[in-house]
Motif scaffolding. Structure first.
Motif, short mmCIF file in Angstrom:
data_model
loop_
_atom_site.label_atom_id
_atom_site.label_comp_id
_atom_site.label_asym_id
_atom_site.label_seq_id
_atom_site.Cartn_x
_atom_site.Cartn_y
_atom_site.Cartn_z
N LEU A 11 0.83 -1.21 0.00
CA LEU A 11 0.00 0.00 0.00
C LEU A 11 0.87 1.26 0.00
O LEU A 11 0.62 2.20 -0.76
CB LEU A 11 -0.92 0.00 1.22
CG LEU A 11 -2.14 -0.92 1.16
CD1 LEU A 11 -2.83 -0.97 2.53
CD2 LEU A 11 -3.13 -0.45 0.10
N PHE A 12 1.89 1.26 0.84
CA PHE A 12 2.79 2.41 0.89
C PHE A 12 3.50 2.59 -0.45
O PHE A 12 3.73 3.72 -0.91
CB PHE A 12 3.83 2.24 2.00
CG PHE A 12 3.27 2.41 3.39
CD1 PHE A 12 2.14 3.19 3.62
CD2 PHE A 12 3.88 1.80 4.48
CE1 PHE A 12 1.63 3.35 4.90
CE2 PHE A 12 3.38 1.97 5.76
CZ PHE A 12 2.25 2.75 5.97
N GLU B 33 -10.42 -3.02 3.02
CA GLU B 33 -10.77 -4.28 3.68
C GLU B 33 -9.80 -5.38 3.30
O GLU B 33 -9.43 -5.54 2.13
CB GLU B 33 -12.19 -4.69 3.28
CG GLU B 33 -13.26 -3.70 3.76
CD GLU B 33 -14.64 -4.05 3.27
OE1 GLU B 33 -14.74 -4.82 2.27
OE2 GLU B 33 -15.63 -3.58 3.87
N THR B 34 -9.39 -6.17 4.30
CA THR B 34 -8.49 -7.30 4.07
C THR B 34 -8.84 -8.41 5.06
O THR B 34 -8.57 -8.30 6.26
CB THR B 34 -7.00 -6.89 4.22
OG1 THR B 34 -6.19 -8.06 4.11
CG2 THR B 34 -6.72 -6.19 5.53
N VAL C 188 -4.09 -2.59 -8.74
CA VAL C 188 -3.68 -1.47 -9.58
C VAL C 188 -2.17 -1.40 -9.66
O VAL C 188 -1.58 -1.25 -10.71
CB VAL C 188 -4.25 -0.13 -9.02
CG1 VAL C 188 -3.70 1.05 -9.80
CG2 VAL C 188 -5.76 -0.16 -9.07
N GLY C 189 -1.53 -1.57 -8.50
CA GLY C 189 -0.07 -1.55 -8.47
C GLY C 189 0.53 -2.71 -9.22
O GLY C 189 1.54 -2.56 -9.92
N VAL D 298 -8.70 -4.83 -0.54
CA VAL D 298 -7.25 -4.76 -0.67
C VAL D 298 -6.78 -5.30 -2.02
O VAL D 298 -5.82 -4.79 -2.60
CB VAL D 298 -6.57 -5.51 0.51
CG1 VAL D 298 -6.77 -7.02 0.39
CG2 VAL D 298 -5.08 -5.16 0.57
N GLN D 299 -7.43 -6.34 -2.53
CA GLN D 299 -7.03 -6.89 -3.83
C GLN D 299 -7.27 -5.89 -4.94
O GLN D 299 -6.49 -5.79 -5.90
CB GLN D 299 -7.78 -8.19 -4.11
CG GLN D 299 -7.46 -9.31 -3.13
CD GLN D 299 -5.98 -9.63 -3.08
OE1 GLN D 299 -5.28 -9.56 -4.09
NE2 GLN D 299 -5.49 -10.00 -1.91
#
Length: 218
Positions: free
Chosen positions: A39-40, A56-57, A160-161, A154-155
């Motif tokens: 995420l970071f 959400e995860t 996207v990354g 979260v997925q």
């Protein structure tokens, strides 16, 4: 209940501080910490530009606030009130900026402000029990609203990354292959020139040799 707290610089994803005892008794804590790092990393690329978001995860939710150059993130149970989670982060944000603000940009090593853990632990204790009079009052504070804060999976966020990583990898591979093809093309052109002019060079060489021999004999 608050399970994990991390603070990082947005521009490069450098971790600045965290709750030192976070995740010790948490199943799959390493997996969740890897998700936080991802995420970071996404945030450092300018993705997920919302300054406040819930992600959400599994049975938990990451909540984060971005203020200035810093991301303040906590992971809580899904049942933990969203309003309390963001008020907890705001308390951390205000104190972290007050104490470390001038030094955030120049921090060069991970966890440069690890001593901030003392404040994290003290503040976390205040927010753990949602039934205290203090926290009930915060929940009933109508001036503090969190309904507009987006919630994503979260997925979906990390995907996207991953797609950008794939595009970057493909671009690098294509660039590398293009260089290989360019080098091969140069070699082929060189070989073609050799095949074209080699017979002429041989003829001139033979003529020159005959001329030289003739002069020597005469």
């Amino acid at each position: 209940m608050v399970k994990m707290t991390l603070i990082a610089r947005v521009t490069d994803g450098l971790p600045l501080a965290e709750g030192l005892d976070d995740g010790r008794d948490l199943p799959d804590s390493d997996m969740y910490k890897q998700q936080v790092k991802a995420l970071f990393k996404n945030l450092s690329r300018g993705q997920n530009e919302a300054s406040r978001m819930s992600v959400e995860t599994g049975p938990y939710v990451f909540h984060y606030i971005i203020e200035g150059r810093v991301c303040y993130l906590t992971m809580c149970d899904r049942s933990y009130p969203k309003k309390l989670a963001f008020q907890y982060l705001e308390d951390l944000m205000n104190e972290f900026e007050r104490v470390n603000g001038p030094n955030i940009e120049t921090a060069a090593r991970p966890y440069a402000f690890i001593k901030f853990d003392t404040f994290i632990q003290k503040t976390k204790k205040l927010y753990q029990d949602t039934r205290t009079q203090r926290n009930i009052a915060k929940l009933n504070d109508e001036l503090y609203e969190v309904h507009q804060i987006m919630t994503r999976n979260v997925q979906e966020v990390l995907g996207v990354g991953e797609k950008l990583d794939q595009v970057s990898e493909m671009s690098s591979r294509l660039t590398s292959e293009s260089r290989v093809y360019a080098d091969k093309a140069k070699d082929l052109n060189r070989q073609a020139l050799i095949r074209k002019w080699a017979p002429v060079a041989i003829v001139f060489g033979v003529v020159f040799l005959l001329f030289w021999v003739k002069n020597k004999l005469w």
